[in-house]
Design an enzyme around this catalytic site. Structure first.
Site, short mmCIF file in Angstrom:
data_model
loop_
_atom_site.label_atom_id
_atom_site.label_comp_id
_atom_site.label_asym_id
_atom_site.label_seq_id
_atom_site.Cartn_x
_atom_site.Cartn_y
_atom_site.Cartn_z
N GLU A 47 32.99 42.63 8.45
CA GLU A 47 32.23 43.12 9.59
C GLU A 47 32.07 42.05 10.66
O GLU A 47 32.01 40.86 10.35
CB GLU A 47 30.84 43.58 9.12
N CYS A 93 29.65 37.83 16.79
CA CYS A 93 29.26 37.22 15.53
C CYS A 93 30.38 37.51 14.55
O CYS A 93 30.66 38.68 14.24
CB CYS A 93 27.94 37.84 15.06
N CYS A 101 30.55 36.34 -0.24
CA CYS A 101 29.93 35.02 -0.14
C CYS A 101 29.43 34.65 -1.52
O CYS A 101 29.03 35.52 -2.29
CB CYS A 101 28.75 35.08 0.84
N CYS A 106 22.05 33.77 -1.58
CA CYS A 106 20.70 33.87 -0.98
C CYS A 106 20.11 35.24 -1.35
O CYS A 106 20.76 36.28 -1.18
CB CYS A 106 20.76 33.70 0.53
N CYS A 161 19.81 38.31 1.25
CA CYS A 161 20.95 38.59 2.12
C CYS A 161 21.91 39.59 1.46
O CYS A 161 22.27 39.44 0.30
CB CYS A 161 21.68 37.28 2.41
N GLU A 186 29.88 31.85 4.08
CA GLU A 186 29.35 30.51 4.38
C GLU A 186 30.50 29.72 5.02
O GLU A 186 31.46 29.35 4.34
CB GLU A 186 28.84 29.86 3.09
N SER A 216 26.61 28.49 11.66
CA SER A 216 25.39 28.48 10.86
C SER A 216 25.73 28.21 9.40
O SER A 216 26.63 28.82 8.84
CB SER A 216 24.71 29.85 10.99
N LEU A 233 16.98 27.40 7.05
CA LEU A 233 15.99 26.60 6.32
C LEU A 233 15.13 27.50 5.42
O LEU A 233 15.17 27.40 4.21
CB LEU A 233 15.14 25.83 7.32
N HIS A 234 14.36 28.35 6.03
CA HIS A 234 13.61 29.42 5.35
C HIS A 234 12.50 29.00 4.40
O HIS A 234 11.66 29.82 4.05
CB HIS A 234 14.54 30.38 4.58
N ASN A 278 15.13 41.03 7.98
CA ASN A 278 15.69 42.37 8.18
C ASN A 278 15.81 43.04 6.83
O ASN A 278 16.19 42.39 5.86
CB ASN A 278 17.06 42.27 8.85
N1 SAH Z 1 26.03 31.48 5.54
C1 SAH Z 1 25.50 31.07 6.79
C2 SAH Z 1 25.69 32.08 7.90
C3 SAH Z 1 25.41 33.54 7.64
S1 SAH Z 1 23.83 34.24 7.69
C4 SAH Z 1 24.05 30.70 6.67
O1 SAH Z 1 23.47 30.89 5.60
O2 SAH Z 1 23.48 30.17 7.62
C5 SAH Z 1 23.10 34.07 9.26
C6 SAH Z 1 21.58 33.92 9.15
O3 SAH Z 1 20.94 35.14 8.75
C7 SAH Z 1 21.16 32.87 8.13
O4 SAH Z 1 20.12 32.11 8.65
C8 SAH Z 1 20.66 33.74 6.99
O5 SAH Z 1 19.83 33.04 6.13
C9 SAH Z 1 19.99 34.85 7.74
N2 SAH Z 1 19.73 36.05 6.95
C10 SAH Z 1 20.39 36.47 5.85
N3 SAH Z 1 19.85 37.63 5.41
C11 SAH Z 1 18.84 37.93 6.24
C12 SAH Z 1 17.94 39.02 6.32
N4 SAH Z 1 17.96 40.01 5.44
N5 SAH Z 1 17.05 39.02 7.33
C13 SAH Z 1 17.03 38.02 8.23
N6 SAH Z 1 17.87 36.99 8.22
C14 SAH Z 1 18.76 36.93 7.23
#
Ligand code: SAH
Length: 342
Positions: A93, A106, A113, A117, A120, A161, A192, A216-217, A291
């Site tokens: 996508e 994007c 992946c 996480c 995600c 990633e 990212s 970071l989160h 999200n």
């Molecule tokens: N693998 C890379 C890039 C892809 S994700 C990374 O981890 O940075 C792009 C961003 O969306 C990342 O910051 C990821 O943590 C965030 N993300 C993933 N799932 C999400 C969700 N359900 N809601 C909001 N942000 C999310």
């Protein structure tokens, strides 16, 4: 599998070598390169090439072109989500977005992946494979063809990633930056990462002008590890110190993405710890209310809480914004992209 060489995988010097190996003069490479990045996919349309060369190219080479399986258009903004099928049947996508400063895409860097996480959608079925440079590029070219619009900004924030596919991402960056082709400014590109520390260090040497975003989160190892398994390998102190070195070396600001999850990382104490973690660093925090992803079990926060959190950061001198949500009605927002089913 298709045996013909995908010319989208080649940097200009590689195309020069290919031409030479075919007994052609080097300047043909530049001509072909220009056609490709004008969006031509049929060698017959490359008018300034001799007919014999056009035939030879058609026999030995191809210009990768993913099949568009589906386009979803947002009702609220210009966002379009594409479902592309690659040559081997994998489905990825990409999201086209319109901003005041121009159009942006994007792109996905991998099919699936393996970072795991927990919030995600993209990681739920694991990694299938990294995308080739051409497959990453073809997402932009296909979206340009479909929208009829020029795209001058790229975020590598789709599925995958990017630093787990470092070589191909590097080649991709070199190709899009090539002045004879798209000639995109590295400053218009953002990558990212979830925090693969050795690659952050390498990236600062290789591409000091490309923008870096770090997911970071979490502000303690306990919280961050509960959301992101990668934190067990590269814990916060190691990550933050690599980020500080990156900003010192490149003079560029890092964007920290901070996805807010209800009851997990959204308290005033979290804001407080975040400020202490980032104090004095050239950076910016992008607050993203989670999200929704059906299976994750995580709950989002209100936009009002995200704004409060942002204000807490700003009041302590850490620049922060709340990410605008584009394409939410078509599940095109961060973390909602997943490996499609055929
Ligand atoms: N693998 C890379 C890039 C892809 S994700 C990374 O981890 O940075 C792009 C961003 O969306 C990342 O910051 C990821 O943590 C965030 N993300 C993933 N799932 C999400 C969700 N359900 N809601 C909001 N942000 C999310």
């Amino acid at each position: 599998m298709n045996e013909r060489i995908d010319l989208l995988d080649l940097q200009l010097p590689e195309l020069v070598s290919l031409m030479k190996s075919m007994g052609q003069p080097g300047f043909r490479a530049k001509q072909i390169f220009k056609w490709i990045y004008k969006g031509i996919t049929d060698f017959e349309e490359m008018e300034n090439l001799p007919k014999t060369l056009r035939q030879l190219l058609a026999e030995k080479c191809r210009i990768g072109r993913p099949q568009i399986l589906q386009v979803q258009r947002s009702r609220h903004d210009g966002t379009r989500k594409y479902l592309f099928q690659l040559e081997d049947g994998n489905v990825i996508e990409s999201v086209f977005m319109q901003y005041k400063y121009g159009n942006s895409i994007c792109v996905s860097s991998q099919a699936g992946c393996r970072m795991g996480c927990r919030f995600c959608a993209s990681t739920r079925e694991g990694l299938v494979r990294g995308l080739t440079p051409g497959e990453i590029l073809s997402q932009l070219l296909a979206a340009q063809r479909d929208t009829g619009e020029e795209i001058r900004h790229i975020v590598v924030m789709g599925t995958g990633e990017p630093f787990d596919n470092y070589e191909n991402i590097s080649a991709f960056l070199r190709i899009v930056g090539e002045p004879e082709g798209l000639g995109l400014s590295m400053r218009n590109i953002t990558i990212s990462t979830c925090g693969l520390v050795p690659m952050i260090r390498r990236f600062s040497d290789d591409f000091p002008q490309v923008n870096l975003a770090v997911s970071l989160h979490g502000t303690t190892d306990e919280i961050r590890s509960s959301m992101m398994p990668v934190n067990k390998k590269y814990p916060l102190d190691v990550l933050i110190s690599a980020c500080r070195d990156y900003t010192k070396k490149t003079g560029r600001r890092i964007t920290f993405e901070y996805t807010m999850v209800n009851g997990v990382n959204d308290s005033d104490e979290d804001a407080d710890r975040l400020c202490r973690l980032l104090r004095g660093m050239l950076c910016h925090v992008n607050v993203i209310p989670l999200n929704k992803v059906k299976e994750s079990g995580f709950d989002t926060v209100s936009r009002a809480r995200a704004r409060e959190f942002q204000e807490l950061l700003e009041s302590r001198g850490i620049p922060a914004t709340v990410r605008r949500e584009l394409g939410a009605d078509i599940d095109a927002a961060c973390g909602q992209l997943r490996l499609g089913r055929r």
